[in-house]
Design a protein around this motif. Sequence first.
Motif, PDB file in Angstrom:
ATOM      1  N   SER A 156      53.886 -22.026  52.532  1.00 22.36           N
ATOM      2  CA  SER A 156      54.855 -22.576  51.922  1.00 22.36           C
ATOM      3  C   SER A 156      55.204 -23.871  52.431  1.00 22.36           C
ATOM      4  CB  SER A 156      55.905 -21.883  51.750  1.00 22.36           C
ATOM      5  OG  SER A 156      55.842 -20.658  51.227  1.00 22.36           O
ATOM      6  N   TYR A 157      54.950 -24.086  53.856  1.00 20.58           N
ATOM      7  CA  TYR A 157      55.156 -25.230  54.596  1.00 20.58           C
ATOM      8  C   TYR A 157      54.053 -26.339  54.731  1.00 20.58           C
ATOM      9  CZ  TYR A 157      59.024 -22.377  56.246  1.00 20.58           C
ATOM     10  OH  TYR A 157      60.060 -21.471  56.582  1.00 20.58           O
ATOM     11  N   PRO A 158      54.307 -27.502  54.048  1.00 20.19           N
ATOM     12  CA  PRO A 158      53.319 -28.363  53.954  1.00 20.19           C
ATOM     13  C   PRO A 158      52.873 -29.124  55.322  1.00 20.19           C
ATOM     14  CG  PRO A 158      55.389 -29.454  53.336  1.00 20.19           C
ATOM     15  CD  PRO A 158      55.702 -27.871  53.815  1.00 20.19           C
ATOM     16  N   THR A 161      50.983 -35.173  55.005  1.00 20.46           N
ATOM     17  CA  THR A 161      50.275 -35.968  53.770  1.00 20.46           C
ATOM     18  C   THR A 161      50.174 -37.358  53.986  1.00 20.46           C
ATOM     19  OG1 THR A 161      52.224 -36.465  52.622  1.00 20.46           O
ATOM     20  CG2 THR A 161      51.462 -34.368  52.213  1.00 20.46           C
ATOM     21  N   ILE A 263      58.597 -28.964  50.608  1.00 18.42           N
ATOM     22  CA  ILE A 263      58.366 -27.603  50.126  1.00 18.42           C
ATOM     23  C   ILE A 263      58.462 -27.615  48.645  1.00 18.42           C
ATOM     24  CG2 ILE A 263      58.777 -25.257  49.601  1.00 18.42           C
ATOM     25  CD1 ILE A 263      59.712 -25.074  52.702  1.00 18.42           C
ATOM     26  N   LYS A 266      55.737 -30.015  47.338  1.00 21.16           N
ATOM     27  CA  LYS A 266      54.380 -29.306  47.563  1.00 21.16           C
ATOM     28  C   LYS A 266      54.224 -28.596  46.235  1.00 21.16           C
ATOM     29  CE  LYS A 266      51.602 -26.350  50.283  1.00 21.16           C
ATOM     30  NZ  LYS A 266      51.430 -25.651  51.448  1.00 21.16           N
ATOM     31  N   GLY A 271      47.875 -25.891  43.519  1.00 19.87           N
ATOM     32  CA  GLY A 271      47.561 -25.227  45.042  1.00 19.87           C
ATOM     33  C   GLY A 271      46.085 -24.546  44.872  1.00 19.87           C
ATOM     34  N   LYS A 307      57.295 -28.635  60.394  1.00 19.12           N
ATOM     35  CA  LYS A 307      56.922 -28.172  58.930  1.00 19.12           C
ATOM     36  C   LYS A 307      55.478 -27.457  59.307  1.00 19.12           C
ATOM     37  CE  LYS A 307      58.617 -32.203  56.721  1.00 19.12           C
ATOM     38  NZ  LYS A 307      58.207 -33.548  55.964  1.00 19.12           N
ATOM     39  N   ASN A 308      54.332 -27.748  59.357  1.00 20.15           N
ATOM     40  CA  ASN A 308      53.156 -27.244  59.352  1.00 20.15           C
ATOM     41  C   ASN A 308      52.067 -27.904  59.960  1.00 20.15           C
ATOM     42  OD1 ASN A 308      51.634 -24.881  59.261  1.00 20.15           O
ATOM     43  ND2 ASN A 308      52.002 -24.660  57.151  1.00 20.15           N
TER      44      ASN A 308
END
Length: 335
Positions: A156-158, A161, A263, A266, A271, A307-308
Amino acid sequence: FSILLGIAVFGYMHTRKMWREQKNFERGLKMVPLLIHLPPSSSDTEVGSRDARDVIDETISKAETLYDIIASTAQKGFKSKFYGQRHFAFEVVGTRGFVHFYAAVPVALVEVVQQAIVSAYPSARLEEVVEHNIFSPVGRTSGTMGGELILKEDASYPIATFQELKRDTMQSILNALSTLDKEDGAGIQILLRPANGEWRKNAINTAQKKRKNEGHKSKGKLMSTWFSQIIYAPFKPPEDSKDEHKKDEKPLSGVDQSLIDAIEEKTRHSGYEVCIRIVASSNISQRAQSVLNSLVATFALFDSQGKNGFKYVPAKDIDSFITAYILRFFPPENN
C-alpha cells in the motif's frame, strides 16, 4: 468443520501452486523477446530551450500510457485467478560492453505491447530477436550471483516516484552497467502482470486507518486502556463514548497527511504484481558480486523516507534462480 475447511484450503493452495509451476514453463517458452531501439535524447535540452528535469519528467510520465494499455489485457474468470494473469517482462541487459533494452511478451499479446510502447514513445522501434545470453562461459554457475528485490513495507505504501526524485534514475543504472568488462554480463529483469482490485481496496483501508489515527494506537496501549476502564468503572460515572473518542483523537501530523496523500495518489493508477530480479555473471564470483552490488545500490534511489523502498534478497538456490531468470518464471505463490 473448521479443520476440514483448513485442509481443503491448504489442498487448494498446494494444488494451485503445482499447476502454476507447470504453467510457468508453458508461458516461459511462449515468450517473444523484443529488442527496443531507443532514439537519442531530446535535442531541445542541448540548446537550453527547456530545463533538463522538465524533459525527463515528461519522458517518464509517458510510461503511464504504456502501463494503462498493458493493464487492459487483464482477464476475468476462474482460469485467470487459478493460474494468474499473463505476465510481461522488461529487461535492461549489459553484455560485451553494450547495454540493451528488451521486452518479452506472450505470443498472443505481441501486437498489443508493440502498440503500447509505440503509443508512449512514437520514435521507439521494436525488433523481434533471438534470446540473449549474459552468462559467462568461463564462470558458469559459480561465477553467477543474483537475487530479487522486494518491498520493505506493505504494498500500500509507495516507493519514491519520478515526481519526488526529480532525477533520471535510469542514468544511475546505466552508469553501473557501463563499468562492465567484456567478460561480464548483467541483467535487471522486471516481471509484471495486472493486479486484481483487492490491492486498491487494501490501500484505501490503510489510508483511512491512518486518517483515523488508528495506526498510532499500539496493542499495549489499547490493553492498558481496557484494564483501566474495568478498574475505575465502579467509581466514576459512565462517559459518552463519542466524547471519549474525541478526547483520544489527535490531529494528523504533516508527515502522516503526506503519507495518506501518497497512498491515495497510488490508488489512482494501474496496479501490478511485480517481480524484480538482478543477476550478474563473470569469470570469477568476486567480480560478479562487485557488479551485483553496484546494481543493487542504484535501487536505493527509490527509497522514500517514511513510505517504502526496496530490499535485496539473495537467491538461496542459484541454479533454480538462473532457470527462473532465463524462462522468466513469475513466482507461483503470488496471489
